[in-house]
Scaffold this motif. Structure first.
Motif, PDB file in Angstrom:
ATOM      1  N   UNK A   7      33.934  36.737  38.876  1.00 55.12           N
ATOM      2  CA  UNK A   7      33.156  37.990  39.031  1.00 55.12           C
ATOM      3  C   UNK A   7      34.259  39.056  38.131  1.00 55.12           C
ATOM      4  N   UNK A   8      34.882  39.933  39.024  1.00 52.78           N
ATOM      5  CA  UNK A   8      36.168  40.723  38.546  1.00 52.78           C
ATOM      6  C   UNK A   8      37.512  39.937  37.969  1.00 52.78           C
ATOM      7  N   UNK A   9      37.846  40.360  36.939  1.00 54.64           N
ATOM      8  CA  UNK A   9      39.124  40.111  36.484  1.00 54.64           C
ATOM      9  C   UNK A   9      40.081  41.280  36.500  1.00 54.64           C
ATOM     10  N   UNK A  10      40.898  41.439  37.524  1.00 61.62           N
ATOM     11  CA  UNK A  10      41.417  42.499  37.772  1.00 61.62           C
ATOM     12  C   UNK A  10      42.978  42.417  38.601  1.00 61.62           C
ATOM     13  N   UNK A  13      42.007  44.739  42.366  1.00 62.87           N
ATOM     14  CA  UNK A  13      40.741  44.966  42.675  1.00 62.87           C
ATOM     15  C   UNK A  13      40.594  45.902  43.907  1.00 62.87           C
ATOM     16  N   UNK A  14      39.414  46.347  44.312  1.00 60.97           N
ATOM     17  CA  UNK A  14      39.098  47.117  45.627  1.00 60.97           C
ATOM     18  C   UNK A  14      38.857  46.073  46.559  1.00 60.97           C
ATOM     19  N   UNK A  15      38.653  46.595  47.767  1.00 58.65           N
ATOM     20  CA  UNK A  15      38.025  45.648  48.942  1.00 58.65           C
ATOM     21  C   UNK A  15      37.044  45.014  48.629  1.00 58.65           C
ATOM     22  N   UNK A  16      35.964  45.688  48.013  1.00 55.03           N
ATOM     23  CA  UNK A  16      34.794  45.164  48.022  1.00 55.03           C
ATOM     24  C   UNK A  16      34.630  43.845  47.011  1.00 55.03           C
ATOM     25  N   UNK A  17      35.535  43.972  46.033  1.00 54.08           N
ATOM     26  CA  UNK A  17      35.674  42.940  44.733  1.00 54.08           C
ATOM     27  C   UNK A  17      36.667  41.846  44.993  1.00 54.08           C
ATOM     28  N   UNK A  18      37.715  42.166  45.912  1.00 49.31           N
ATOM     29  CA  UNK A  18      39.102  41.342  45.999  1.00 49.31           C
ATOM     30  C   UNK A  18      38.663  39.696  46.065  1.00 49.31           C
ATOM     31  N   UNK A  19      38.037  39.439  47.028  1.00 43.67           N
ATOM     32  CA  UNK A  19      37.883  37.999  47.546  1.00 43.67           C
ATOM     33  C   UNK A  19      37.208  37.211  46.131  1.00 43.67           C
ATOM     34  N   UNK A  20      36.309  37.841  45.264  1.00 43.54           N
ATOM     35  CA  UNK A  20      35.809  37.180  44.339  1.00 43.54           C
ATOM     36  C   UNK A  20      36.384  37.742  43.028  1.00 43.54           C
ATOM     37  N   UNK A  21      37.504  38.170  43.012  1.00 48.07           N
ATOM     38  CA  UNK A  21      38.281  38.576  41.827  1.00 48.07           C
ATOM     39  C   UNK A  21      39.325  37.593  41.452  1.00 48.07           C
TER      40      UNK A  21
END
Length: 260
Positions: A7-10, A13-21
């Motif tokens: 998902x995100x490469x960051x 990342x914010x809380x909404x995307x952290x686990x899948x980043x």
């Protein structure tokens, strides 16, 4: 064969995307390992062509996929993919991208269309991921059709060619959704499943394995090698099975209410 779902490469990342980043450094290390292990990354469309023609796949094939359309795919992932000469597929939710069609639903900083065009120019396959990223199996037929066709039309308008591959938001589908995806013009579609992709799954239910922020390099090697996937994702599969029962119950209640 393994199909990797990012998902995100960051870096932050914010809380909404952290686990899948994933962190940019982790992504670079993972791509270097794929190279060292002798895997050959292909796009989703390439895989479909090989499997439909029953032709031989390249040596040790792997798919690298990204969902939603986060800005870090351009900023952090693209230079690494280009360095290794790797093919990949980006599945975009067109209503989440910055620009004319933005519905405001994006979970973090999203790509804009200039960046999507640059990714496409660099050889990244751009696939569909719906317009607003809903739970497709909970939609009415008309709304489902809109989500699929609107996404395809926007990508075609912006890039000059319609997407041929699709990924289900949240990884869920049903026979009705799969048929709608095919009727909308997509040639193949990816789910999640956290298992290796196999030809017998069919072109509209190919399974992927999830790369999390806490996926260490040793675990990542086991994933791409296809070792111990069932054990690694036992909890995820249990949660998915339970949520599938909840979703079916919701659909039954909706059907009952519609008849009252």
């Amino acid at each position: 064969m393994p199909i990797l779902m990012y998902h995100a490469v960051s870096t932050a990342p914010n809380d909404a995307t952290r686990a899948l980043s994933v962190a940019p450094e982790a992504f670079a290390e993972q791509m270097a390992l794929i190279d060292d292990l002798g895997f050959t990354p292909v796009s989703t469309a390439q895989l479909a062509r090989w499997w439909r023609a029953t032709g031989p796949l390249p040596e040790r094939p792997v798919l690298i996929t990204f969902d939603d359309g986060y800005e870090g795919v351009h900023r952090h992932a693209l230079p690494v993919l280009a360095k290794h000469g790797f093919a990949s597929t980006l599945f975009v939710s067109t209503g989440w991208l910055r620009g004319t069609y933005d519905t405001g639903g994006g979970l973090d900083t999203m790509l804009d269309w200039d960046q999507v065009r640059e990714l496409a120019d660099e050889g990244v396959e751009i696939g569909g991921h719906s317009h607003t990223h809903p739970q497709l199996d909970q939609l009415t037929d008309d709304t489902l059709r809109f989500e699929l066709t609107r996404c395809r039309e926007i990508v075609a308008d912006e890039l000059g060619s319609a997407p041929v591959s699709f990924a289900y938001p949240y990884g869920y589908s049903s026979r009705r959704v799969r048929e709608a995806v095919r009727e909308a013009g997509y040639g193949q579609a990816l789910a999640v499943g956290n298992a290796l992709a196999r030809r017998r799954q069919g072109p509209y239910a190919l399974q992927r394995v999830t790369v999390h922020r806490n996926t260490g390099i040793e675990e990542f090697e086991r994933l791409v090698e296809g070792r111990a996937i069932a054990r690694n994702f036992a909890r995820d599969r249990a949660l998915t099975k339970g949520y599938a029962m909840v979703r079916r119950a919701r659909q039954v209640r909706k059907a009952i209410r519609s008849r009252v």
